[in-house]
Design an enzyme around this catalytic site. Structure first.
Site, PDB file in Angstrom:
ATOM      1  N   SER A   1     -17.743 -21.238  49.810  1.00 14.72           N
ATOM      2  CA  SER A   1     -17.466 -21.655  48.447  1.00 14.72           C
ATOM      3  C   SER A   1     -16.119 -21.052  48.006  1.00 14.72           C
ATOM      4  O   SER A   1     -15.140 -21.127  48.751  1.00 14.72           O
ATOM      5  CB  SER A   1     -18.631 -21.218  47.554  1.00 14.72           C
ATOM      6  OG  SER A   1     -18.656 -21.909  46.359  1.00 14.72           O
TER       7      SER A   1
ATOM      8  N   ASP B   1     -22.862 -31.968  50.069  1.00 16.22           N
ATOM      9  CA  ASP B   1     -22.447 -30.972  49.079  1.00 16.22           C
ATOM     10  C   ASP B   1     -21.400 -31.563  48.139  1.00 16.22           C
ATOM     11  O   ASP B   1     -20.355 -32.016  48.591  1.00 16.22           O
ATOM     12  CB  ASP B   1     -21.861 -29.768  49.833  1.00 16.22           C
ATOM     13  CG  ASP B   1     -21.269 -28.718  48.897  1.00 16.22           C
ATOM     14  OD1 ASP B   1     -21.628 -28.720  47.703  1.00 16.22           O
ATOM     15  OD2 ASP B   1     -20.454 -27.912  49.385  1.00 16.22           O
TER      16      ASP B   1
ATOM     17  N   HIS C   1     -24.438 -27.235  50.367  1.00 14.26           N
ATOM     18  CA  HIS C   1     -23.377 -26.238  50.156  1.00 14.26           C
ATOM     19  C   HIS C   1     -23.438 -25.086  51.178  1.00 14.26           C
ATOM     20  O   HIS C   1     -24.424 -24.384  51.259  1.00 14.26           O
ATOM     21  CB  HIS C   1     -23.504 -25.705  48.733  1.00 14.26           C
ATOM     22  CG  HIS C   1     -22.263 -25.076  48.193  1.00 14.26           C
ATOM     23  ND1 HIS C   1     -21.011 -25.635  48.334  1.00 14.26           N
ATOM     24  CD2 HIS C   1     -22.077 -23.926  47.509  1.00 14.26           C
ATOM     25  CE1 HIS C   1     -20.113 -24.860  47.742  1.00 14.26           C
ATOM     26  NE2 HIS C   1     -20.729 -23.815  47.241  1.00 14.26           N
TER      27      HIS C   1
END
Ligand SMILES: *[C@@H]1O[C@H](CO)[C@@H](O)[C@H](O)[C@H]1NC(C)=O
Ligand SMILES: *[C@@H]1O[C@H](CO)[C@@H](O)[C@H](O)[C@H]1NC(C)=O
Ligand SMILES: *[C@@H]1O[C@H](CO)[C@@H](O)[C@H](O)[C@H]1NC(C)=O
Ligand SMILES: *[C@@H]1O[C@H](CO)[C@@H](O)[C@H](O)[C@H]1NC(C)=O
Length: 488
Positions: A179, A430, A455
């Site tokens: 991320s 995602d 994700h």
């Protein structure tokens, strides 16, 4: 065209991941997984030591000589103490022990690589807060909360570790991150190539910036994740906004919404109906992010493939109160899977306050990721991207104005020609893959796409429900890491 709070979707979503991406990793036998099973540990069992490094507050000037304690976690039980590699997690927006506990992939492969694991906390998060508890009360104290300073922290910390840990001086370092942490890992390799030999950047939306990725892309991917389960599910969600608006204009209607959705608080005004819609939209988004193939059991316990579970309630045409009841059943998959919830709180999306302030500030300074929706190519209520409005909101909150283009100038945007030794992995389910690098750029800037992944699924520990494409992505990642390490 309704223009709702531009913030609601963008802010806090990366943070969200922190908690929601943390699902149960189970000590089950795993026949499909090729790494030795004894290297795997249960979620609660990772064994590391905690340290603090005296870090410069300002790396880019000489007037401010303040320091702060930067927390880092270290696990050397797998390490070849004579120059074995260092796997370095570039911490993102939250408590570093969360990332440490939820980046099982690093733990899974540590023994095979005889690697030293280091997890470095990002400044202004967790316990690594310059100027202490009051930092967030004074914009001057927050002036050093930037990605550039964070990368410089990582560089200084690595140099310190290599000069103080016996046997580490010659150790090659590989950066890992997911991320925002993945963005940092990639940028770290670009900015400090002499310090890290390469980076594995999981679900890193480095292209989710103005002028590179359209503001509509993110919400389109969310929509696709629902469409994959059923078109009717998307149609129902798309129809729900208008329906909610029609109930939201009267006292009686708002009372009904509160009752149907078991809300903790009454919706007193139409502005609170907007908050309610933002909360719903955020919930669909979160579900898409954590759409993992196995049950997750953390702050919000979820079944395997939670989007599918949700859409089971939304797969028939419905209208009026019938649709409201279906929507309630669908979001209950997210908020009440255990049957323990007493009421639903629209001020929360399963995130804790941890990290929220810091990310809010960052998205009001450097990390401006334009988001919008049109209700046609996506299932959300139309919402324009309006930078002026975004900036005004930031000024109200933090007395600063965001820079729309700086990150692209600083890190090069989509110009990755001079980059090397980076893996960009993305799960195509995602939403953040909308801003991910999905095509390999060269022989050593490699994109790995995981069609059934949400994700940064690949950074999580192995699970026997892992789809085949995930398993092969991990095998590919390991081979590339070996290649980099063989070249040094
Ligand atoms: C991470 O795991 C350790 C035990 O290995 C535990 O002490 C710590 O509280 C965990 N951190 C979080 C944020 O859950
Ligand atoms: C709405 O009104 C109720 C009762 O009048 C009050 O207790 C509650 O705090 C109000 N909610 C908000 C969010 O202002
Ligand atoms: C959660 O689920 C339980 C069991 O189905 C139910 O009794 C309860 O009312 C639900 N809570 C909410 C807030 O809907
Ligand atoms: C954007 O927001 C500003 C400030 O709220 C407003 O004055 C302006 O009209 C908006 N622009 C558009 C195109 O809606």
């Amino acid at each position: 065209m309704a223009i709702r709070k531009v913030f609601s979707l963008a802010v806090g979503i990366l943070v969200l991941c922190l908690f929601l991406c943390a699902s149960s990793s189970k000590l089950k036998s795993n026949k499909k997984w090729h790494f030795p099973r004894d290297t795997r540990k249960a979620f609660s069992g990772y064994n590391y030591k905690t340290y603090y490094f005296k870090q410069q507050v300002d790396h880019f000037g000489f007037a401010n000589v303040d320091t702060f304690p930067q927390r880092y976690l270290l696990a050397d039980q797998y390490w070849n103490h004579n120059g074995g590699p260092i796997f370095f997690y570039t911490g993102n927006e939250g408590d570093i022990s969360w990332f440490c506990n939820n980046t099982g992939f690093m733990w899974d492969i540590a023994a095979e690589f005889k690697a030293l694991l280091v997890f470095a906390e990002h400044r202004y998060y967790g316990e690594s807060i310059p100027y202490g508890p009051d930092a967030f009360m004074n914009p001057k104290n927050l002036n050093y909360l930037t990605s550039e300073q964070a990368l410089a922290d990582f560089a200084d910390l690595i140099n310190y570790l290599k000069s103080t840990i016996p046997g580490a001086a010659q150790s090659p370092v590989v950066a890992f991150g997911g991320s925002y942490g993945g963005m940092l890992a990639a940028w770290f390799r670009m900015k400090y190539p002499s310090i890290v030999v390469g980076a594995l950047a999981g679900s890193a939306p480095i292209l989710q910036f103005s002028g590179i990725t359209g503001c509509e892309a993110f919400n389109e991917v969310v929509t696709r994740a629902f469409e994959r389960e059923s078109v009717e599910c998307v149609n129902n969600i798309r129809a729900s906004w208008q329906l909610i608006n029609s109930y939201g204009i009267t006292d009686v209607g708002r009372k009904l919404l509160q009752e149907v959705f078991h809300l903790c608080q009454p919706l007193n005004a139409s502005s609170e109906v907007d908050t309610f819609k933002d909360w719903l939209a955020g919930t669909w988004t979160s579900l898409a992010m954590v759409n993992y193939p196995y049950p997750a059991n953390f702050l919000e316990p979820l079944p395997a493939w939670p989007v599918r579970e949700c859409c089971k309630y939304l797969s028939n045409p419905a209208e009026s109160q019938g649709l409201l009841l279906d929507l309630f059943a669908a979001i209950s998959v997210y908020y009440n899977y255990t049957g323990q919830a007493t009421c639903l709180d629209i001020s929360q999306q399963g995130t804790s306050s941890l990290g929220d302030m810091g990310w809010d500030y960052q998205s009001c300074t450097e990390m401006v990721m334009p988001m919008c929706s049109n209700g046609v190519s996506d299932m959300f209520e139309p919402m324009e991207w309006n930078f002026t409005q975004y900036s005004d909101n930031c000024y109200k909150k933090w007395q600063i104005k965001p820079l729309l283009d700086w990150i692209t100038t600083e890190y090069g945007g989509k110009s990755l020609e001079s980059a090397s030794n980076i893996i960009f992995s993305n799960g195509l389910l995602d939403p953040w893959s909308s801003g991910g690098v999905l095509q390999s750029q060269s022989r050593n800037v490699i994109a790995i796409r995981i069609p059934d992944g949400a994700h940064h699924l690949d950074l999580r520990s192995a699970n026997d429900q892992d789809p085949y494409d995930l398993q092969s992505a991990r095998v590919q990642e390991v081979n590339i890491l070996k290649n980099w390490l063989n070249q040094v």
